[in-house]
Design a protein around this motif. Structure first.
Motif, PDB file in Angstrom:
ATOM      1  N   THR A  89       0.809  -1.210   0.000  1.00 13.88           N
ATOM      2  CA  THR A  89       0.000   0.000   0.000  1.00 13.88           C
ATOM      3  C   THR A  89       0.843   1.261   0.000  1.00 13.88           C
ATOM      4  OG1 THR A  89      -0.095  -0.086   2.385  1.00 13.88           O
ATOM      5  CG2 THR A  89      -1.924  -1.108   1.183  1.00 13.88           C
ATOM      6  N   GLU A 134       2.272   1.322  -5.603  1.00 17.96           N
ATOM      7  CA  GLU A 134       1.003   1.318  -6.331  1.00 17.96           C
ATOM      8  C   GLU A 134       0.655   2.679  -6.907  1.00 17.96           C
ATOM      9  OE1 GLU A 134      -2.309  -0.706  -4.611  1.00 17.96           O
ATOM     10  OE2 GLU A 134      -1.008  -1.959  -3.395  1.00 17.96           O
ATOM     11  N   ARG A 139      -2.064   0.421 -10.691  1.00 16.17           N
ATOM     12  CA  ARG A 139      -2.052  -1.002 -11.021  1.00 16.17           C
ATOM     13  C   ARG A 139      -1.540  -1.787  -9.836  1.00 16.17           C
ATOM     14  NH1 ARG A 139       1.847  -1.717 -15.377  1.00 16.17           N
ATOM     15  NH2 ARG A 139       1.322  -3.889 -15.060  1.00 16.17           N
ATOM     16  N   LYS A 140      -2.267  -2.798  -9.448  1.00 17.09           N
ATOM     17  CA  LYS A 140      -1.804  -3.646  -8.349  1.00 17.09           C
ATOM     18  C   LYS A 140      -0.679  -4.545  -8.848  1.00 17.09           C
ATOM     19  CE  LYS A 140      -5.914  -3.596  -5.612  1.00 17.09           C
ATOM     20  NZ  LYS A 140      -6.821  -4.348  -4.779  1.00 17.09           N
ATOM     21  N   THR A 175       1.578  -7.660  -9.802  1.00 15.31           N
ATOM     22  CA  THR A 175       1.236  -9.014 -10.244  1.00 15.31           C
ATOM     23  C   THR A 175       1.989 -10.059  -9.433  1.00 15.31           C
ATOM     24  OG1 THR A 175       2.948  -8.898 -11.952  1.00 15.31           O
ATOM     25  CG2 THR A 175       0.697  -8.292 -12.600  1.00 15.31           C
ATOM     26  N   THR A 212       4.609 -10.625  -5.650  1.00  6.96           N
ATOM     27  CA  THR A 212       5.220 -10.127  -4.421  1.00  6.96           C
ATOM     28  C   THR A 212       6.627 -10.690  -4.341  1.00  6.96           C
ATOM     29  OG1 THR A 212       3.063 -10.086  -3.351  1.00  6.96           O
ATOM     30  CG2 THR A 212       4.971  -9.973  -1.915  1.00  6.96           C
ATOM     31  N   TRP A 252       5.702  -6.017 -11.196  1.00 10.97           N
ATOM     32  CA  TRP A 252       4.646  -5.944 -12.188  1.00 10.97           C
ATOM     33  C   TRP A 252       5.181  -6.527 -13.487  1.00 10.97           C
ATOM     34  CZ3 TRP A 252       5.818  -2.454  -8.572  1.00 10.97           C
ATOM     35  CH2 TRP A 252       4.806  -1.901  -7.813  1.00 10.97           C
TER      36      TRP A 252
END
Length: 66
Positions: free
Chosen positions: A2, A6, A10-11, A13, A15, A35
């Motif tokens: 958070t 971000e 776009r969140k 893809t 971790t 991402w």
């Protein structure tokens, strides 16, 4: 994540984790996010709390805080 990772809306893809051992037990520690590239293979990666030290010649202290 958070935080700044971000900023484009776009969140992530993926971790990003590193494996570390604490008292002989394996632990995965979250260190960032990734991402997928929109074109072609590869990833953009954002790492949290990254510290980089300049390489020093032999005999110099590699960590300026110690």
């Amino acid at each position: 994540m958070t935080d700044k990772t971000e900023k484009k809306g776009r969140k992530p893809t993926h971790t990003v984790f590193v494996e570390t051992y604490i008292q002989g037990k394996s632990h995965n520690v979250k260190v960032g996010a990734a991402w997928k590239h929109s074109k072609g293979g590869g990833f953009n990666i954002s790492l949290n709390n990254m510290v980089v030290f300049e390489n020093k010649t032999k005999g110099e202290n590699p960590n300026p805080q110690s």
